[in-house]
Design a protein around this motif. Structure first.
Motif: not given
Length: 103
Positions: A18-22, A59-62, A86-103
């Motif tokens: 999955e790709v997550v926007h953080l 959790v590992l991601g790229t 009147l003001r505008g705002h654009r929130q910066p984000f980083t999109a991360v693709k989740i590679d694997s989950i390790h226990v």
């Protein structure tokens, strides 16, 4: 299988592939990220919940994108007072693709 991780003061439910926007992270495009603040892991048979974190879980991601979200407009208005801002705002984000989950 899914995990709940904590990043940027928020909690995210992540699934491998999955790709997550953080919230914006200081990583470049293509960098590997390791999230060690894992709050819960749901395997197909059992659920593991940390108190508050799960030891040795990660959790590992790229990083696939660094960008900014759509613009939102913030309007402050007071009637009959000639006040309008009147003001505008654009929130910066980083999109991360989740590679694997390790226990």
């Amino acid at each position: 299988m899914y995990a709940v991780i904590k990043s940027g003061g928020k909690q995210y439910r992540v699934v491998p592939g999955e790709v997550v926007h953080l919230e914006k992270l200081q990583h470049d495009l293509g960098d590997q990220i390791e999230f060690d603040r894992v709050l819960a892991i749901h395997d197909d048979q059992k659920v593991t919940i940390g108190r508050p974190l799960i030891e040795k879980a990660r959790v590992l991601g790229t990083v696939v994108e660094n960008g900014r979200a759509k613009k939102i407009r913030v309007l402050k208005f007071k009637r009959r007072k000639s006040y309008r801002v009147l003001r505008g705002h654009r929130q910066p984000f980083t999109a991360v693709k989740i590679d694997s989950i390790h226990v």
